[in-house]
Design an enzyme around this catalytic site. Structure first.
Site, PDB file in Angstrom:
ATOM      1  N   THR A 278       0.873  -1.176   0.000  1.00 12.24           N
ATOM      2  CA  THR A 278       0.000   0.000   0.000  1.00 12.24           C
ATOM      3  C   THR A 278       0.914   1.230   0.000  1.00 12.24           C
ATOM      4  O   THR A 278       2.141   1.102  -0.055  1.00 12.24           O
ATOM      5  CB  THR A 278      -0.865   0.034   1.281  1.00 12.24           C
ATOM      6  OG1 THR A 278       0.009   0.258   2.405  1.00 12.24           O
ATOM      7  CG2 THR A 278      -1.647  -1.258   1.472  1.00 12.24           C
TER       8      THR A 278
ATOM      9  N   THR B   2      -1.166  -3.003  19.684  1.00 15.23           N
ATOM     10  CA  THR B   2      -0.768  -1.648  20.074  1.00 15.23           C
ATOM     11  C   THR B   2      -1.337  -1.293  21.447  1.00 15.23           C
ATOM     12  O   THR B   2      -2.405  -1.797  21.829  1.00 15.23           O
ATOM     13  CB  THR B   2      -1.282  -0.637  19.023  1.00 15.23           C
ATOM     14  OG1 THR B   2      -1.258   0.678  19.585  1.00 15.23           O
ATOM     15  CG2 THR B   2      -2.740  -0.910  18.625  1.00 15.23           C
TER      16      THR B   2
ATOM     17  N   GLU C  63      -2.739   1.324  22.003  1.00 14.84           N
ATOM     18  CA  GLU C  63      -3.898   2.195  21.787  1.00 14.84           C
ATOM     19  C   GLU C  63      -5.216   1.458  22.046  1.00 14.84           C
ATOM     20  O   GLU C  63      -6.262   2.085  22.205  1.00 14.84           O
ATOM     21  CB  GLU C  63      -3.853   2.809  20.383  1.00 14.84           C
ATOM     22  CG  GLU C  63      -2.572   3.606  20.206  1.00 14.84           C
ATOM     23  CD  GLU C  63      -2.507   4.492  18.977  1.00 14.84           C
ATOM     24  OE1 GLU C  63      -3.564   4.900  18.472  1.00 14.84           O
ATOM     25  OE2 GLU C  63      -1.380   4.777  18.521  1.00 14.84           O
TER      26      GLU C  63
ATOM     27  N   LYS D  56      -7.945  -2.635  15.709  1.00 10.56           N
ATOM     28  CA  LYS D  56      -6.885  -3.467  16.305  1.00 10.56           C
ATOM     29  C   LYS D  56      -7.460  -4.256  17.496  1.00 10.56           C
ATOM     30  O   LYS D  56      -7.097  -5.418  17.714  1.00 10.56           O
ATOM     31  CB  LYS D  56      -5.711  -2.597  16.776  1.00 10.56           C
ATOM     32  CG  LYS D  56      -4.921  -1.920  15.668  1.00 10.56           C
ATOM     33  CD  LYS D  56      -4.174  -2.880  14.757  1.00 10.56           C
ATOM     34  CE  LYS D  56      -2.990  -3.551  15.407  1.00 10.56           C
ATOM     35  NZ  LYS D  56      -2.194  -4.343  14.433  1.00 10.56           N
TER      36      LYS D  56
END
Ligand code: NAD
Ligand code: TYD
Length: 348
Positions: A41, A130, A132, A159
Site C-alpha cells: 500500500t 498496540t 492504543e 486493532k
C-alpha cells in the site's frame, strides 16, 4: 527444548516495523526462512528492504492478507510453521477520514490469517498489536495487560477487534497465539505521515511543524529495534495465549519531541505551528512493561536521547528514501489532511 521455527510468514514486512523486523531476523536467526507477504500500500515500500531482497532466505510476495487462497497457498508451499503479523492500516488520522479499509485489513485480514493458520497447523501466531487498544490515560498510571480495552479511534477499535479474534482462536480452537501491545515507535524507515518523521522532514525543508492542539499529549516512545527484539523474544519464548505489553519507559509530550528534533537540526522553534486538534485525540499513553521484563528478560536498550539523535541523522543521510516515499500521493495527502487543520503548506 522446543524445535526452532524453520519457515516464518511475516506480514507487512515492507512497512516500518515489519521491514526492520525482517532485517533483524535475517541477522539473528541464521536458519530461519522468511516469507514476507505485503500488499505494498502507500505505506509499504521495497526501498525499505532492498538489502533483504537479495537474501536467499527471504521471499517477498506482493499480495493481501485478506486473500485466503493466497495465504493458504503460501503456508503450504513454504511449509510455514510460524506467523508474525504486522500488516495493518496503521495511521490514526487516516482512520478518522476513512475507517472502512481499517476494518477490511485489520479485522478481516487478521481473521483470514487465523483461519488459514489453523487449517495449515501453524505452530504459533504472533499478533503485533498496540497500546492504543487500552484507550487514554489521565495524568497518572500506566497500561497493564489486564487494563480493560477501551479503544477510541477507528484504528484502535479495529486493532482491538483483531486482538479479540486472536484470543478467540486460542480459547476456542487451541491455536497457539501470543499478542504484543507496544507503545509508539520511532526510527529508520518510518513513513512521514507519523509525527516524528513528518516533523523531521518539514524541519529539513524549513516548513511549519504542525503540532495538534496544545502539544501536551504524551506518548511513551520506543526505538523500533527494541520493539523488534521484544517481538522475537515473545515469539520464541512467550507463553501461549498470553499478552505482553512493550514500552520504552520514555514518556514525552509532543511539544518536547518536536523541540528536541529542532534542537538536533539547529532549526528555530518559530517553525512550530499549533493547529486544530485531532478529533477524539488520546491524551496520554504509558506502558507498564513489567511482565515482559520479569518473564522474558526483555528491557529496552536504546535511550530516547541517543535514539532520536541517531534517527534524525538517519533521515538526514537517507533523504533519497524520504523523497521516494513522499512522492506519489503524499503531497495530496498532506494538503488534504493539514488544510482542514488550518496548516496547509507546500511541502514539495
Ligand atoms: P506501516 O503502516 O508502516 O506498515 C504496514 C504495512 O502493512 C505496509 O507495508 C503495508 O503495505 C502493509 N499492508 C497494509 N495492508 C495490507 C494488506 N491488506 N495485506 C498485506 N499487507 C498490507 O505500519 P507500522 O508502523 O510498521 O506498524 C506495523 C504493525 O505494528 C501494525 O500492526 C501496527 O498496528 C503495529 N504497531 C505500530 C506502532 C507504531 O508506532 N508504528 C506501535 C505499536 C504497534
Ligand atoms: P502519530 O505519530 O500519528 O501516532 P499515534 O497517533 O498513533 O500516537 O502521532 C503521535 C502524536 O503526535 C499524537 O499525539 C498526535 C501528534 N501529532 C501532531 O501533533 N502533529 C502531527 O502532524 C502528527 C502526525 C501527529
Amino acid at each position: 527444548m522446543t524445535q526452532p521455527y524453520s519457515s516464518i510468514l511475516v506480514t507487512g514486512g515492507a512497512g516500518f516495523i515489519g521491514g526492520n523486523f525482517v532485517r533483524l531476523l535475517l541477522e539473528r536467526a541464521p536458519t530461519v526462512r522468511i516469507v514476507n507477504l505485503d500488499a505494498l500500500t502507500y505505506a509499504g515500500n521495497l526501498a525499505s528492504i532492498t538489502d533483504c531482497l537479495a537474501n536467499p532466505r527471504h521471499s517477498f510476495v506482493r499480495g493481501s492478507i485478506t486473500n485466503s487462497e493466497l495465504v493458504a497457498h503460501l503456508l503450504k508451499l513454504h511449509a510455514v510453521d510460524g506467523i508474525i503479523h504486522f500488516a495493518a492500516e496503521s495511521h490514526v488520522d487516516r482512520s478518522i477520514t476513512g475507517p472502512r479499509v481499517f476494518v477490511d485489513t485489520n479485522v478481516m485480514g487478521t481473521l483470514t490469517l487465523l483461519q488459514e493458520a489453523r487449517i495449515a497447523g501453524v505452530r504459533r501466531f504472533l499478533q503485533v498489536s498496540t497500546d492504543e487498544v487500552y484507550g487514554s490515560l489521565g495524568a497518572d498510571g500506566s497500561f497493564r495487560e489486564d487494563t480493560p480495552l477501551a479503544p477510541n479511534s477507528p484504528y484502535s477499535a479495529s486493532k482491538t477487534a483483531a486482538d479479540h479474534l486472536v484470543h478467540a482462536f486460542h480459547h476456542t480452537y487451541g491455536l497457539d497465539t501470543v499478542i504484543t501491545r507496544c507503545s509508539n515507535n520511532y526510527g529508520p524507515y518510518q513513513f512521514p505521515e507519523k509525527m516524528i518523521p513528518l516533523m523531521i522532514r518539514n524541519a529539513l525543508r524549513d516548513q511549519p511543524l504542525p503540532v495538534y492542539g496544545d502539544g501536551l499529549h504524551v506518548r511513551d516512545w520506543l526505538h523500533v529495534l527494541d520493539h523488534c527484539r521484544a517481538i522475537w523474544r515473545v515469539f520464541s519464548a512467550g507463553r501461549a495465549g498470553e499478552i505482553y505489553n512493550i514500552g520504552g519507559n520514555s514518556e514525552k509530550t509532543n511539544l518536547d519531541v518536536v523541540k528536541t528534533i529542532l534542537g538536533i537540526l539547529g532549526k528555530p522553534e518559530s517553525l512550530i505551528r499549533f493547529v486544530k486538534d485531532r478529533p477524539g485525540h488520546d491524551r496520554r499513553y504509558a506502558i507498564d512493561a513489567g511482565k515482559i521484563r520479569r518473564e522474558l528478560g526483555w528491557v529496552p536498550e536504546v535511550a530516547f536521547a541517543a535514539g532520536i539523535t541517531d534517527t534524525v541523522a538517519w533521515y538526514l543521510k537517507n533523504q533519497a528514501w524520504l523523497d521516494q516515499v513522499a512522492s506519489g500521493d503524499y503531497q495530496h495527502y498532506y494538503e488534504r489532511m493539514y488544510a482542514q487543520r488550518g496548516a496547509a503548506a507546500p511541502v514539495a
